[in-house]
Design a protein around this motif. Structure first.
Motif, PDB file in Angstrom:
ATOM      1  N   ARG A 108       0.754  -1.254  -0.117  1.00 54.25           N
ATOM      2  CA  ARG A 108       0.139  -0.163  -0.214  1.00 54.25           C
ATOM      3  C   ARG A 108       0.747   1.168   0.081  1.00 54.25           C
ATOM      4  N   TYR A 109       0.590   2.203  -0.731  1.00 54.41           N
ATOM      5  CA  TYR A 109       1.319   3.476  -0.889  1.00 54.41           C
ATOM      6  C   TYR A 109       0.722   4.350   0.210  1.00 54.41           C
ATOM      7  N   GLU A 110       1.380   4.362   1.395  1.00 54.37           N
ATOM      8  CA  GLU A 110       1.038   5.118   2.717  1.00 54.37           C
ATOM      9  C   GLU A 110       2.293   5.408   3.232  1.00 54.37           C
ATOM     10  N   ARG A 111       2.000   6.367   4.160  1.00 51.26           N
ATOM     11  CA  ARG A 111       3.092   7.046   4.925  1.00 51.26           C
ATOM     12  C   ARG A 111       3.593   6.215   5.997  1.00 51.26           C
ATOM     13  N   PRO A 112       4.675   5.677   5.898  1.00 48.83           N
ATOM     14  CA  PRO A 112       5.141   4.819   6.723  1.00 48.83           C
ATOM     15  C   PRO A 112       5.242   5.277   8.342  1.00 48.83           C
ATOM     16  N   GLN A 113       4.888   4.305   9.227  1.00 49.76           N
ATOM     17  CA  GLN A 113       5.056   4.748  10.627  1.00 49.76           C
ATOM     18  C   GLN A 113       5.011   3.432  11.556  1.00 49.76           C
ATOM     19  N   LYS A 114       5.179   3.514  12.552  1.00 52.39           N
ATOM     20  CA  LYS A 114       5.236   2.561  13.523  1.00 52.39           C
ATOM     21  C   LYS A 114       4.161   1.427  13.369  1.00 52.39           C
ATOM     22  N   GLY A 115       4.772   0.271  13.026  1.00 57.78           N
ATOM     23  CA  GLY A 115       3.773  -1.023  12.578  1.00 57.78           C
ATOM     24  C   GLY A 115       2.799  -0.739  11.275  1.00 57.78           C
ATOM     25  N   ARG A 116       3.658   0.142  10.332  1.00 54.95           N
ATOM     26  CA  ARG A 116       2.935   0.435   9.130  1.00 54.95           C
ATOM     27  C   ARG A 116       4.220   0.555   7.783  1.00 54.95           C
ATOM     28  N   PHE A 117       3.928  -0.291   7.079  1.00 56.45           N
ATOM     29  CA  PHE A 117       5.000  -0.081   5.968  1.00 56.45           C
ATOM     30  C   PHE A 117       4.334  -0.373   4.753  1.00 56.45           C
ATOM     31  N   ARG A 118       5.095   0.001   3.459  1.00 54.89           N
ATOM     32  CA  ARG A 118       4.600  -0.273   2.333  1.00 54.89           C
ATOM     33  C   ARG A 118       4.360  -1.619   1.884  1.00 54.89           C
ATOM     34  N   GLU A 119       5.362  -2.411   2.226  1.00 55.36           N
ATOM     35  CA  GLU A 119       5.339  -3.647   1.781  1.00 55.36           C
ATOM     36  C   GLU A 119       4.911  -4.523   3.265  1.00 55.36           C
ATOM     37  N   PHE A 120       3.996  -5.029   3.498  1.00 53.97           N
ATOM     38  CA  PHE A 120       3.774  -5.710   4.569  1.00 53.97           C
ATOM     39  C   PHE A 120       3.002  -7.233   4.597  1.00 53.97           C
ATOM     40  N   TRP A 121       3.059  -7.892   5.516  1.00 60.33           N
ATOM     41  CA  TRP A 121       2.438  -9.140   5.469  1.00 60.33           C
ATOM     42  C   TRP A 121       0.965  -9.509   6.112  1.00 60.33           C
ATOM     43  N   GLN A 122       0.145 -10.342   5.659  1.00 58.87           N
ATOM     44  CA  GLN A 122      -0.964 -10.489   6.133  1.00 58.87           C
ATOM     45  C   GLN A 122      -1.116 -12.020   6.219  1.00 58.87           C
ATOM     46  N   LEU A 123      -1.703 -12.206   7.286  1.00 55.70           N
ATOM     47  CA  LEU A 123      -1.847 -13.926   7.551  1.00 55.70           C
ATOM     48  C   LEU A 123      -3.588 -14.067   7.623  1.00 55.70           C
ATOM     49  N   GLY A 124      -4.163 -14.709   6.994  1.00 52.97           N
ATOM     50  CA  GLY A 124      -5.512 -14.632   7.253  1.00 52.97           C
ATOM     51  C   GLY A 124      -6.359 -16.030   7.082  1.00 52.97           C
ATOM     52  N   ALA A 125      -7.584 -15.977   6.957  1.00 49.30           N
ATOM     53  CA  ALA A 125      -8.291 -17.204   6.829  1.00 49.30           C
ATOM     54  C   ALA A 125      -9.768 -16.843   6.293  1.00 49.30           C
ATOM     55  N   GLU A 126     -10.312 -17.611   5.634  1.00 48.93           N
ATOM     56  CA  GLU A 126     -11.759 -17.399   4.990  1.00 48.93           C
ATOM     57  C   GLU A 126     -12.429 -18.878   5.297  1.00 48.93           C
ATOM     58  N   LEU A 127     -13.542 -18.823   5.814  1.00 48.59           N
ATOM     59  CA  LEU A 127     -14.540 -19.601   5.963  1.00 48.59           C
ATOM     60  C   LEU A 127     -15.745 -19.565   4.940  1.00 48.59           C
ATOM     61  N   ILE A 128     -15.805 -20.153   3.964  1.00 46.34           N
ATOM     62  CA  ILE A 128     -16.630 -19.868   2.750  1.00 46.34           C
ATOM     63  C   ILE A 128     -17.997 -20.799   2.829  1.00 46.34           C
ATOM     64  N   GLY A 129     -19.101 -20.322   2.889  1.00 48.98           N
ATOM     65  CA  GLY A 129     -20.184 -20.771   2.713  1.00 48.98           C
ATOM     66  C   GLY A 129     -20.874 -21.806   3.788  1.00 48.98           C
ATOM     67  N   GLY A 130     -20.465 -21.310   5.043  1.00 48.22           N
ATOM     68  CA  GLY A 130     -20.865 -21.831   6.532  1.00 48.22           C
ATOM     69  C   GLY A 130     -21.944 -21.171   6.902  1.00 48.22           C
ATOM     70  N   ALA A 131     -22.716 -21.800   7.834  1.00 50.73           N
ATOM     71  CA  ALA A 131     -23.812 -20.767   8.469  1.00 50.73           C
ATOM     72  C   ALA A 131     -23.336 -20.021   9.500  1.00 50.73           C
ATOM     73  N   LYS A 132     -23.818 -18.759   9.342  1.00 47.37           N
ATOM     74  CA  LYS A 132     -23.442 -17.348  10.065  1.00 47.37           C
ATOM     75  C   LYS A 132     -22.831 -17.846  11.232  1.00 47.37           C
ATOM     76  N   PRO A 133     -23.521 -18.220  12.654  1.00 44.29           N
ATOM     77  CA  PRO A 133     -23.101 -17.997  13.859  1.00 44.29           C
ATOM     78  C   PRO A 133     -22.069 -19.126  14.034  1.00 44.29           C
ATOM     79  N   ASP A 134     -22.265 -20.341  13.181  1.00 45.28           N
ATOM     80  CA  ASP A 134     -21.192 -21.398  13.435  1.00 45.28           C
ATOM     81  C   ASP A 134     -19.878 -20.794  12.953  1.00 45.28           C
ATOM     82  N   SER A 135     -19.820 -20.219  11.810  1.00 45.83           N
ATOM     83  CA  SER A 135     -18.563 -19.746  11.118  1.00 45.83           C
ATOM     84  C   SER A 135     -18.070 -18.511  11.846  1.00 45.83           C
ATOM     85  N   GLU A 136     -18.857 -17.725  12.508  1.00 49.31           N
ATOM     86  CA  GLU A 136     -18.416 -16.472  12.815  1.00 49.31           C
ATOM     87  C   GLU A 136     -17.606 -17.022  14.303  1.00 49.31           C
TER      88      GLU A 136
END
Length: 450
Positions: A108-136
Motif C-alpha cells: 500500500r502506498y501509505e506514509r510509513p510509521q510504527k507498525g505500518r509499511f509499504r510492503e507488509f504481510w498478512q496472514l488470514g483465513a476465510e471460511l466460505i459458505g458456512g452457517a453464519k453463527p457457527d462460522s463467526e
RNA sequence: GCCGGGAUAGGGUAGUGGUUAUCCUGAGGGACUGUGGAUCCCUCGAGCUGGGUUCGAAUCCCGGUCCCGGCCCCA
C-alpha cells in the motif's frame, strides 16, 4: 554510493527472518489443526479486482501500473479479494464449507510509521459458505488461538452489522454513510449532534454504542424487538447509496457497493453463545462496524498494546463478496492478521541449533567434503559448515568459536590414517577420537535432547 | 498529503567553518606452517544526496531521498 531500499520496505536479516518464520509456523500450525488449507494467489492482479471490492478511492493508496500490453494491474493491497476471486473461478463447485488460509505480502502506498509499511504481510483465513453463527464463532475463536500460540495477549471486540444496518434503515439513505463513519471513528459528540439534526436521536443508536459487553447485548435485543415490529422488508438498506453523500473531498474506502444485512438478532445471540462455548474472552461492542459496505453480519477487531498508533492486529467478519466477483451469492466469514504488527509483540523463544564445524587441513579437503555429505544426511538435521576460505586450523577454530559452534570435527592426515576423527566439544574444550559412525551417534543424541 | 525529530565505516558513536575525521565493535590477515572467543600487530572500512554561502563546508542555509514518531487514512 549504495542503493537504498524503497521507502517503507524492509530487509530481514537472518535472525529476524528466523523469528518471523517461527511465528508464522506457530500460527499456521493452529490453522492446520482447525482444518484450514493454505492457498496462494498472484502478487499482482487486475486493478479492477480491488476497486470493485473497496471503491475507487483505494486508488490513492494502491500500487498500480499499466503493463506493456496496456493492462491496468495492481500490486495486491490485501488478500481477501484475490482469495475470493480464486474461489469464484475455481472452487465454487467444491464441497462447502471451504476452509482456506493464506500468508502473503501486500503493498500500500501509505506514509510509513510504527507498525505500518509499504510492503507488509498478512496472514488470514476465510471460511466460505458456512452457517453464519457457527462460522463467526469459529473464525473468532481461531484468530484468538492463533494469537495465543505466539504469546500475544489481546482484546477482542465483537459487533453486529445486522442490527446497525437495520437501525440505519430508519435513516435517509443519504445520511447513512456519514453515520457509519462517525460510529467507526468514535466521534460521539458529532454523531449525537448529527442525529439530532436529522431528527433521529430517538433510535437509541448512541445508547447502544456506548454500552459494552452484556449490557450492550441486552440493549440490542430491546432495540431489535422494536425494529422487528415495524420493519418493512423494502426498508432494509438499499444497495445504491450514492457516494456523493460522502463528505466532499474526503478520501475513504467506504464507497463500495453495500449489501443487505438482515436483522437476525437470534443469529447474533447464537454467535455469542458459541463463542462462550469456545471459551473466548471477548467484548460485545456495537461500535465495531468496519466501515465497509460488504460486511453483512458479525464483525470483529482485535487490539494489542505496545504498538503505538497502530493498535489493531486483526480485523474480520461476515461478508458477501462472491456475488460481487461474479459468483453465486455465498456468505463467508474471514479475518486478516497484521503479521508485522504481531511480530513487534510476539513472545516466542528463540533457539538456534548450533552448527558443527568441520575443521580440516588442506591436504584432506576431499575427505572433509565426503564427511560433510554424510553428516548432512543425518537426522535430526544440524548445520554442517566447511571452511571455504583456505584458513589455517587456528583460524578455522576461531571462526567456529565465534559462530557459536557446539562441536568441531577435526580432520587431518593423522586422523584419516588412524581411521578416526577428532570430535571437539567447543563448550567444554575437550576432545576425543571416534569413528565417523560414532560421531554421528553422539551428535544425534546431543541434538535430540536440545 | 500534513507536522516534528534525525542521517558520520557493516553496527554503535565523538567532535570541530581550517592539515592525516574520534573511539568502540566488526571483518580479513599475522604472531601461532595441527587446536578457540584473550593479548599484541597489520589491513579494510564513513560525514545520505544535489545545490548555495565561503579562500575553505562533514559542520551554516535551501531542495530532495530515506529513517523515527504523530496526524490523515488504514480494504
Amino acid at each position: 554510493m549504495t542503493i537504498q531500499r524503497p521507502r517503507g520496505t524492509r530487509d530481514f536479516l537472518p535472525e529476524e527472518t528466523m523469528k518471523r518464520g517461527r511465528a508464522r509456523k506457530a500460527m499456521q500450525d493452529v490453522l492446520e489443526r482447525w482444518g484450514y488449507q493454505e492457498v496462494s494467489t498472484p502478487t499482482f492482479e487486475h486493478l479492477e479486482l480491488f476497486t470493485k471490492k473497496s471503491g475507487a478511492s483505494v486508488m490513492e493508496e494502491i500500487y498500480s501500473f499499466p503493463d506493456k500490453g496496456g493492462r491496468d494491474l495492481a500490486l495486491r493491497p490485501e488478500l481477501t479479494a484475490p482469495v475470493m476471486r480464486m474461489y469464484v473461478s475455481e472452487l465454487q463447485n467444491s464441497p462447502k464449507p471451504q476452509r482456506l488460509c493464506y500468508f502473503g505480502n501486500c503493498f500500500r502506498y501509505e506514509r510509513p510509521q510504527k507498525g505500518r509499511f509499504r510492503e507488509f504481510w498478512q496472514l488470514g483465513a476465510e471460511l466460505i459458505g458456512g452457517a453464519k453463527p457457527d462460522s463467526e464463532a469459529e473464525a473468532i475463536a481461531l484468530s484468538d488461538q492463533m494469537l495465543k500460540s505466539v504469546g500475544v495477549t489481546c482484546d477482542i471486540h465483537v459487533g453486529y452489522l445486522g442490527l446497525i444496518r437495520s437501525m440505519l434503515g430508519k435513516i435517509d439513505a443519504q445520511h447513512r454513510p456519514q453515520v457509519m463513519r462517525m460510529i467507526d471513528k468514535k466521534e460521539h459528540e458529532a454523531l449525537e449532534a448529527f442525529l439530532q439534526e436529522i431528527g433521529q436521536s430517538h433510535l437509541g443508536l448512541q445508547e447502544l454504542i456506548n454500552l459494552k459487553g452484556k449490557k450492550a447485548l441486552d440493549k440490542a435485543i430491546d432495540i431489535a424487538k422494536v425494529l422487528g415490529q415495524v420493519k418493512e422488508p423494502s426498508d432494509i438498506l438499499d444497495s445504491n447509496v450514492p457516494s456523493e453523500s460522502m463528505q466532499a473531498g474526503r478520501s475513504s474506502a467506504r464507497q463500495g457497493r453495500s449489501v443487505d444485512a438482515e436483522l437476525r438478532m437470534d443469529e447474533f445471540q447464537e454467535t455469542v453463545n458459541l463463542l462462550e462455548a469456545y471459551g473466548v474472552d471477548f467484548k460485545i461492542d456495537f461500535e465495531i462496524v468496519r466501515g465497509l459496505e460488504y460486511y453483512s453480519g458479525t464483525v470483529f477487531e482485535i487490539y494489542a498494546e505496545g504498538l503505538g498508533a497502530q493498535r489493531q492486529i486483526c480485523g474480520g467478519g461476515t461478508y458477501e463478496l462472491a456475488s460481487l466477483f461474479g459468483g453465486k451469492e455465498t456468505s463467508s466469514t474471514g479475518f486478516g492478521l497484521g503479521f508485522d504488527r504481531i511480530m513487534e509483540i510476539v513472545q516466542i523463544e528463540e533457539k538456534q541449533t548450533s552448527p558443527v564445524f568441520l575443521v580440516y587441513t588442506p591436504d584432506v579437503k576431499v575427505e572433509a567434503i565426503r564427511i560433510a555429505k554424510t553428516l548432512r544426511r543425518m537426522d535430526p538435521k544440524v548445520p554442517v559448515i566447511l571452511d571455504v576460505m583456505g584458513r589455517s586450523l587456528t583460524a578455522q577454530l576461531k571462526a567456529a568459536a565465534s559462530a557459536g559452534a557446539g562441536f568441531a570435527i577435526i580432520i587431518g592426515r593423522d586422523e584419516l590414517d588412524a581411521g578416526s576423527l577428532t570430535l571437539r566439544d567447543m563448550k567444554e574444550g575437550t576432545q576425543e577420537s571416534f569413528t565417523l559412525a560414532d560421531i554421528e551417534d553422539r551428535l544425534k543424541m546431543t541434538f535430540l535432547d536440545s
